[in-house]
Write a protein that holds these residues in place. Structure first.
Motif, PDB file in Angstrom:
ATOM      1  N   MET A   1      76.306  21.830 -82.528  1.00  0.00           N
ATOM      2  CA  MET A   1      76.529  22.032 -81.300  1.00  0.00           C
ATOM      3  C   MET A   1      77.652  22.866 -80.930  1.00  0.00           C
ATOM      4  O   MET A   1      78.717  22.758 -81.482  1.00  0.00           O
ATOM      5  N   ALA A   2      77.313  24.090 -80.109  1.00  0.00           N
ATOM      6  CA  ALA A   2      78.039  25.095 -79.729  1.00  0.00           C
ATOM      7  C   ALA A   2      79.136  24.568 -78.918  1.00  0.00           C
ATOM      8  O   ALA A   2      78.973  23.433 -78.088  1.00  0.00           O
ATOM      9  N   SER A   3      80.303  24.980 -78.968  1.00  0.00           N
ATOM     10  CA  SER A   3      81.602  24.663 -78.253  1.00  0.00           C
ATOM     11  C   SER A   3      81.239  24.945 -76.699  1.00  0.00           C
ATOM     12  O   SER A   3      80.829  25.950 -76.293  1.00  0.00           O
ATOM     13  N   PRO A   4      81.478  23.803 -75.980  1.00  0.00           N
ATOM     14  CA  PRO A   4      81.524  24.378 -74.368  1.00  0.00           C
ATOM     15  C   PRO A   4      82.316  25.433 -74.007  1.00  0.00           C
ATOM     16  O   PRO A   4      83.582  25.480 -74.543  1.00  0.00           O
ATOM     17  N   ASP A   5      81.990  26.096 -73.176  1.00  0.00           N
ATOM     18  CA  ASP A   5      82.996  27.100 -72.290  1.00  0.00           C
ATOM     19  C   ASP A   5      84.179  26.378 -71.777  1.00  0.00           C
ATOM     20  O   ASP A   5      83.751  25.382 -70.797  1.00  0.00           O
ATOM     21  N   LEU A   6      85.329  27.155 -71.865  1.00  0.00           N
ATOM     22  CA  LEU A   6      86.445  26.481 -71.330  1.00  0.00           C
ATOM     23  C   LEU A   6      86.352  26.449 -69.459  1.00  0.00           C
ATOM     24  O   LEU A   6      87.026  25.731 -69.060  1.00  0.00           O
ATOM     25  N   SER A   7      85.754  27.722 -69.055  1.00  0.00           N
ATOM     26  CA  SER A   7      85.472  27.713 -67.671  1.00  0.00           C
ATOM     27  C   SER A   7      84.677  26.524 -67.050  1.00  0.00           C
ATOM     28  O   SER A   7      85.005  26.196 -66.081  1.00  0.00           O
ATOM     29  N   ASP A   8      83.661  26.208 -67.820  1.00  0.00           N
ATOM     30  CA  ASP A   8      82.717  25.069 -67.557  1.00  0.00           C
ATOM     31  C   ASP A   8      83.473  23.685 -67.381  1.00  0.00           C
ATOM     32  O   ASP A   8      83.433  22.948 -66.626  1.00  0.00           O
ATOM     33  N   LEU A   9      84.468  23.538 -68.619  1.00  0.00           N
ATOM     34  CA  LEU A   9      85.029  22.433 -68.702  1.00  0.00           C
ATOM     35  C   LEU A   9      86.238  22.186 -67.679  1.00  0.00           C
ATOM     36  O   LEU A   9      86.274  21.293 -66.879  1.00  0.00           O
ATOM     37  N   ASP A  10      86.767  23.510 -67.022  1.00  0.00           N
ATOM     38  CA  ASP A  10      87.730  23.510 -65.959  1.00  0.00           C
ATOM     39  C   ASP A  10      87.103  23.283 -64.646  1.00  0.00           C
ATOM     40  O   ASP A  10      87.333  22.495 -63.823  1.00  0.00           O
ATOM     41  N   ALA A  11      85.749  23.648 -64.471  1.00  0.00           N
ATOM     42  CA  ALA A  11      85.027  23.571 -63.315  1.00  0.00           C
ATOM     43  C   ALA A  11      84.731  21.795 -63.116  1.00  0.00           C
ATOM     44  O   ALA A  11      84.692  21.423 -62.054  1.00  0.00           O
ATOM     45  N   PHE A  12      84.338  21.360 -64.160  1.00  0.00           N
ATOM     46  CA  PHE A  12      83.919  20.038 -64.370  1.00  0.00           C
ATOM     47  C   PHE A  12      85.149  19.060 -63.691  1.00  0.00           C
ATOM     48  O   PHE A  12      85.041  18.393 -62.939  1.00  0.00           O
ATOM     49  N   VAL A  13      86.431  19.256 -64.342  1.00  0.00           N
ATOM     50  CA  VAL A  13      87.414  18.599 -63.782  1.00  0.00           C
ATOM     51  C   VAL A  13      87.895  18.791 -62.505  1.00  0.00           C
ATOM     52  O   VAL A  13      88.121  17.807 -61.530  1.00  0.00           O
ATOM     53  N   ALA A  14      87.652  20.237 -61.809  1.00  0.00           N
ATOM     54  CA  ALA A  14      87.895  20.384 -60.534  1.00  0.00           C
ATOM     55  C   ALA A  14      87.010  19.721 -59.712  1.00  0.00           C
ATOM     56  O   ALA A  14      87.567  19.134 -58.603  1.00  0.00           O
ATOM     57  N   VAL A  15      85.662  19.648 -59.993  1.00  0.00           N
ATOM     58  CA  VAL A  15      84.626  18.767 -59.191  1.00  0.00           C
ATOM     59  C   VAL A  15      85.005  17.282 -59.080  1.00  0.00           C
ATOM     60  O   VAL A  15      85.048  16.620 -58.070  1.00  0.00           O
ATOM     61  N   ALA A  16      85.444  16.782 -60.323  1.00  0.00           N
ATOM     62  CA  ALA A  16      85.594  15.552 -60.610  1.00  0.00           C
ATOM     63  C   ALA A  16      86.841  15.004 -59.720  1.00  0.00           C
ATOM     64  O   ALA A  16      86.811  13.972 -59.055  1.00  0.00           O
ATOM     65  N   ARG A  17      87.804  15.862 -59.882  1.00  0.00           N
ATOM     66  CA  ARG A  17      89.093  15.448 -58.964  1.00  0.00           C
ATOM     67  C   ARG A  17      88.907  15.338 -57.492  1.00  0.00           C
ATOM     68  O   ARG A  17      89.380  14.637 -56.790  1.00  0.00           O
ATOM     69  N   ALA A  18      87.917  16.483 -56.825  1.00  0.00           N
ATOM     70  CA  ALA A  18      87.741  16.716 -55.562  1.00  0.00           C
ATOM     71  C   ALA A  18      86.599  15.831 -55.105  1.00  0.00           C
ATOM     72  O   ALA A  18      86.546  15.417 -53.926  1.00  0.00           O
ATOM     73  N   ARG A  19      85.970  15.040 -55.864  1.00  0.00           N
ATOM     74  CA  ARG A  19      84.799  14.202 -55.747  1.00  0.00           C
ATOM     75  C   ARG A  19      83.890  14.920 -54.975  1.00  0.00           C
ATOM     76  O   ARG A  19      83.274  14.552 -54.001  1.00  0.00           O
ATOM     77  N   SER A  20      83.672  16.394 -54.984  1.00  0.00           N
ATOM     78  CA  SER A  20      82.727  17.154 -54.078  1.00  0.00           C
ATOM     79  C   SER A  20      82.783  18.568 -54.655  1.00  0.00           C
ATOM     80  O   SER A  20      83.648  19.053 -55.138  1.00  0.00           O
ATOM     81  N   PHE A  21      81.566  19.062 -54.690  1.00  0.00           N
ATOM     82  CA  PHE A  21      81.306  20.466 -55.140  1.00  0.00           C
ATOM     83  C   PHE A  21      81.609  21.198 -54.084  1.00  0.00           C
ATOM     84  O   PHE A  21      82.517  22.336 -54.393  1.00  0.00           O
ATOM     85  N   ARG A  22      81.538  20.950 -52.757  1.00  0.00           N
ATOM     86  CA  ARG A  22      81.908  21.883 -51.597  1.00  0.00           C
ATOM     87  C   ARG A  22      83.424  21.847 -51.694  1.00  0.00           C
ATOM     88  O   ARG A  22      84.096  22.906 -51.472  1.00  0.00           O
ATOM     89  N   GLY A  23      84.150  20.956 -51.665  1.00  0.00           N
ATOM     90  CA  GLY A  23      85.520  20.711 -51.831  1.00  0.00           C
ATOM     91  C   GLY A  23      86.276  21.366 -52.787  1.00  0.00           C
ATOM     92  O   GLY A  23      86.960  21.998 -52.642  1.00  0.00           O
ATOM     93  N   ALA A  24      85.638  21.261 -54.090  1.00  0.00           N
ATOM     94  CA  ALA A  24      86.372  21.977 -55.303  1.00  0.00           C
ATOM     95  C   ALA A  24      86.042  23.609 -55.163  1.00  0.00           C
ATOM     96  O   ALA A  24      86.755  24.184 -55.452  1.00  0.00           O
ATOM     97  N   ALA A  25      84.718  23.879 -54.440  1.00  0.00           N
ATOM     98  CA  ALA A  25      84.616  25.247 -54.426  1.00  0.00           C
ATOM     99  C   ALA A  25      85.533  25.938 -53.413  1.00  0.00           C
ATOM    100  O   ALA A  25      86.110  26.953 -53.439  1.00  0.00           O
ATOM    101  N   THR A  26      85.913  25.201 -52.241  1.00  0.00           N
ATOM    102  CA  THR A  26      86.869  25.732 -51.140  1.00  0.00           C
ATOM    103  C   THR A  26      88.185  25.946 -51.963  1.00  0.00           C
ATOM    104  O   THR A  26      88.959  26.927 -51.638  1.00  0.00           O
ATOM    105  N   LEU A  27      88.725  25.052 -52.754  1.00  0.00           N
ATOM    106  CA  LEU A  27      89.868  24.933 -53.282  1.00  0.00           C
ATOM    107  C   LEU A  27      90.031  26.231 -54.238  1.00  0.00           C
ATOM    108  O   LEU A  27      91.014  26.854 -54.595  1.00  0.00           O
ATOM    109  N   ARG A  28      88.923  26.482 -55.081  1.00  0.00           N
ATOM    110  CA  ARG A  28      88.805  27.460 -55.939  1.00  0.00           C
ATOM    111  C   ARG A  28      88.477  28.851 -55.604  1.00  0.00           C
ATOM    112  O   ARG A  28      88.615  29.912 -56.267  1.00  0.00           O
ATOM    113  N   GLY A  29      87.877  28.742 -54.291  1.00  0.00           N
ATOM    114  CA  GLY A  29      87.504  30.220 -53.639  1.00  0.00           C
ATOM    115  C   GLY A  29      86.210  30.697 -54.352  1.00  0.00           C
ATOM    116  O   GLY A  29      86.226  32.070 -54.452  1.00  0.00           O
TER     117      GLY A  29
END
Length: 299
Positions: A1-29
Motif C-alpha cells: 500500500m502506498a503511503s498516504p499524502d501528508l496533506s490528506d492526513l492534515d486535512a483529515f485531522v482538521a475536519v475531525a477537530r472542527a467536526r465539520s467540513f465547512r468549518g475546517a474549510a473556513t479555518l484553512r481558507g
C-alpha cells in the motif's frame, strides 16, 4: 500500500477537530469540496472509514480516533520543523561565507565587515582571501567579491567599497636619486621593477593608458613575489619601482617613504562587486549583507 499524502492526513485531522467540513474549510481558507476529496483519497488508500458523515454532523470512527491520537504529535513535530526553517529564512542569523581577492580582504572589506557584524550580532562571517577565480557555489561559498572584468554574466552584482580605484606607480626617494625618475612607461624597461605573481603562476604585464593611448610592458627587476607585504618592503628599501593598488601604498606615500612616479599615467578602474547567483531563496545572512552594503555606501 502506498503511503498516504501528508496533506490528506492534515486535512483529515482538521475536519475531525472542527467536526465539520465547512468549518475546517473556513479555518484553512480552502473549499469544503477539496477537504472532502482529500478524505475520500485517504480512506480509499487506507481501506477504512475514518469519519462518519451525516447532514448534521461529522464524527471520527474508532479507526479515525486512533489515527488522530497517533497523528497529532507527529503533525506537531512537522509544524515545528517547518517553523524552524522559516525562522532561519526570516531572521538574520547563521553563517555567511565569502570568497574575496586578497586586496579586498586587506584594504576594503575590514571596515565594512566590522560595521555589518556590529549591526547583525547573530551572523558569523567567514572570509577566504583568494586571488584565483573559482566557482563560489561549488566551493561552498554563499557569494564572492570580484572586479568587473572577472564577473560571470549570469551573476547578480552589487557594488561594494570604493567605486573608483587606481593602480599607482611609486618608488623610494633613494632609488630615484640613484636611478633617475621614469617619465614614460617605456622608461620602466630600463628600471628595476618589483612584480607580483598570482597563485596561478601568472605574472601580469603592466598596462598604462593616457589620451587614448594604451601601452603594455613586461618589466624586469630583482623581485617577483606573491606577497604584497614583501613587495612593499622591497620598494621602501629602494630596490625598485612598484605598480600596485593605491590602497597598498597610500600610507607610504603619505609618510614620504615612497613618492609617486608618472602620475599622469596612473590607471583608474571600477571598484569591486559582491556577486551571487540568484535573489530567489537567498540565505538570510546573505540577504542581510546585500541590504547592508546597499545602505552603507558612501561611508
Amino acid at each position: 500500500m502506498a503511503s498516504p499524502d501528508l496533506s490528506d492526513l492534515d486535512a483529515f485531522v482538521a475536519v475531525a477537530r472542527a467536526r465539520s467540513f465547512r468549518g475546517a474549510a473556513t479555518l484553512r481558507g480552502v473549499s469544503a469540496s477539496s477537504l472532502s476529496e482529500a478524505l475520500r483519497r485517504l480512506e480509499a488508500r487506507l481501506g477504512v472509514r475514518l469519519l462518519n458523515r451525516t447532514t448534521r454532523s461529522v464524527t471520527p470512527t474508532e479507526a479515525g480516533e486512533r489515527l488522530i491520537e497517533r497523528l497529532t504529535p507527529a503533525l506537531g513535530e512537522i509544524a515545528g520543523a517547518l517553523d524552524a526553517v522559516s525562522s532561519v529564512r526570516d531572521s538574520a542569523t547563521g553563517t555567511l561565507r565569502l570568497d574575496v581577492p586578497s586586496i579586498v580582504a586587506r584594504h576594503i572589506l575590514p571596515p565594512i565587515a566590522c560595521r555589518f557584524l556590529a549591526a547583525h550580532p547573530g551572523i558569523t562571517l567567514e572570509v577566504t582571501a583568494n586571488d584565483t577565480f573559482i566557482d563560489v557555489l561549488a566551493a561552498g561559498f554563499d557569494a564572492g567579491i570580484r572586479y568587473e572584468e572577472r564577473l560571470e554574466r549570469d551573476m547578480i552584482a552589487v557594488p561594494i567599497g570604493p567605486r573608483i580605484q587606481r593602480f599607482v606607480i611609486a618608488a623610494a626617494p633613494a632609488y630615484l636619486a640613484t636611478r633617475g625618475r621614469p617619465l614614460h612607461p617605456r622608461d620602466l624597461l630600463e628600471h628595476a621593477c618589483i612584480r607580483h605573481r598570482f597563485p596561478s603562476g601568472r605574472i601580469v604585464s603592466w598596462e598604462f593608458e593616457r589620451d587614448g593611448e594604451t601601452i603594455r610592458i613586461t618589466p624586469d627587476g630583482p623581485l617577483v613575489a606573491t606577497t604584497i607585504d614583501l613587495e612593499l618592503a622591497a620598494a621602501i628599501a629602494g630596490l625598485g619601482v612598484m605598480c600596485i593598488f593605491e590602497e597598498v601604498v597610500r600610507p607610504a606615500l603619505d609618510s614620504g617613504a615612497l613618492v609617486p612616479v608618472m602620475e599622469d599615467w596612473w590607471q583608474s578602474f571600477s571598484g569591486p562587486f559582491l556577486y551571487y547567483p540568484s535573489r530567489t531563496h537567498m540565505p538570510a545572512p546573505l540577504r542581510a549583507f546585500v541590504d547592508f552594503i546597499k545602505t552603507d555606501r558612501g561611508r
